[in-house]
Design an enzyme around this catalytic site. Structure first.
Site: not given
Ligand code: F6R
Length: 262
Positions: A67, A136, A138, A143
């Site tokens: 992303d 959440n 995701h 989302e």
């Molecule tokens: C970003 C991504 C997100 C993160 C997720 C966890 O490229 O794929 O899904 O992996 O938000 O983020 P952290 O590791 O910061 O808790």
């Protein structure tokens, strides 16, 4: 799902890094799907260390990030392109043109999304998809209520996600409201998935992902439909799992057990 529970966060992240390294060693022309975020900073630090220590070349590797924020320059300090350069690409001998991150701006996000899907298809798909998990549930920026068969597209970020990522920006108002993300269907098309989650704040999402119903309310639960998923978590992220004893029995301290060893 293969559920591997490690005593500490560091053990989990080191294990995930080792799995990525082994993929490259086994197949030097691997196509890796990569993630960003706080969890991956330590995973990539271990991976760089292992790469240098074992003299592993990334020259044949191709990568696709999950992303990117939409509406900022790709060389902005908070972009995922900048993150990837700083946390991984600058430290290994990967060919920069073989690293792909979704576009961060342009005239039409739909064209950018289709171009990204086409680029993934052109190299034959993702061999190993690395994932983190949001509080959440995701994955990527899919989302809750994302279509479980979605492909790359623009998504509106939830306020929770924007607040969680506030640390990469000066002010909350600066966190983009939109992102281009690979879809859940795209993730499910990968050959193999490796998802990493640590810390108590991920416990509820980890439980829904592994033991909850498959539901768009927890996008990570779609991974139950994938035939080759490894979940790498620490004890804190695992604390709500009902079948914890079973997972620890099958993989004591997160270790692989050959059936022939049993
Ligand atoms: C970003 C991504 C997100 C993160 C997720 C966890 O490229 O794929 O899904 O992996 O938000 O983020 P952290 O590791 O910061 O808790």
């Amino acid at each position: 799902m293969k559920v591997l529970i490690f005593e500490t966060e560091e053990d989990a992240k080191r294990d995930a890094a080792g799995r990525l390294l082994r993929q490259i060693q086994l197949s030097p022309t691997s196509v890796l799907g990569l993630a960003t975020g706080g969890t991956m900073e330590a995973v990539y630090a271990h991976l760089i260390q292992m790469t240098l220590h074992q003299s592993v070349s990334w020259s044949g590797v191709t990568t696709f990030n999950l992303d990117e924020y939409w509406g900022i320059p790709s060389d902005s300090p908070a972009s995922y392109r900048t993150y990837m350069n700083a946390h991984l690409f600058d430290h290994v001998d990967i060919t920069r043109s073989s690293t792909h991150v979704p576009a961060s701006n342009g005239r039409d996000p739909r064209d950018a999304a289709q171009a990204y899907e086409d680029a993934i298809s052109a190299v034959g798909g993702i061999d190993l998809q690395l994932l983190g998990i949001g509080k959440n549930g995701h994955i990527g920026f899919n989302e809750p209520t994302s279509s479980l068969s979605s492909t790359t597209r623009i998504k509106t970020l939830t306020d929770d996600t924007r607040r969680a990522n506030r640390r990469y920006f000066d002010r909350l108002e600066d966190v983009p409201k939109y992102a281009l993300t690979v879809g859940i269907g795209t993730i499910l098309s990968s050959n193999e998935c490796l998802i990493v989650g640590t810390g108590p704040e991920k416990a509820a999402a980890v439980k829904s992902m592994i033991e909850g119903p498959v539901s768009a309310v927890c996008p990570a639960s779609a991974l139950q439909m994938h035939r080759n998923v490894t979940v790498v978590i620490d004890e804190q992220a695992a604390q709500d799992l009902e079948l914890m004893d079973y997972y620890q029995h099958v993989h004591p301290a997160g270790q692989e057990v050959e059936i022939s060893d049993v």
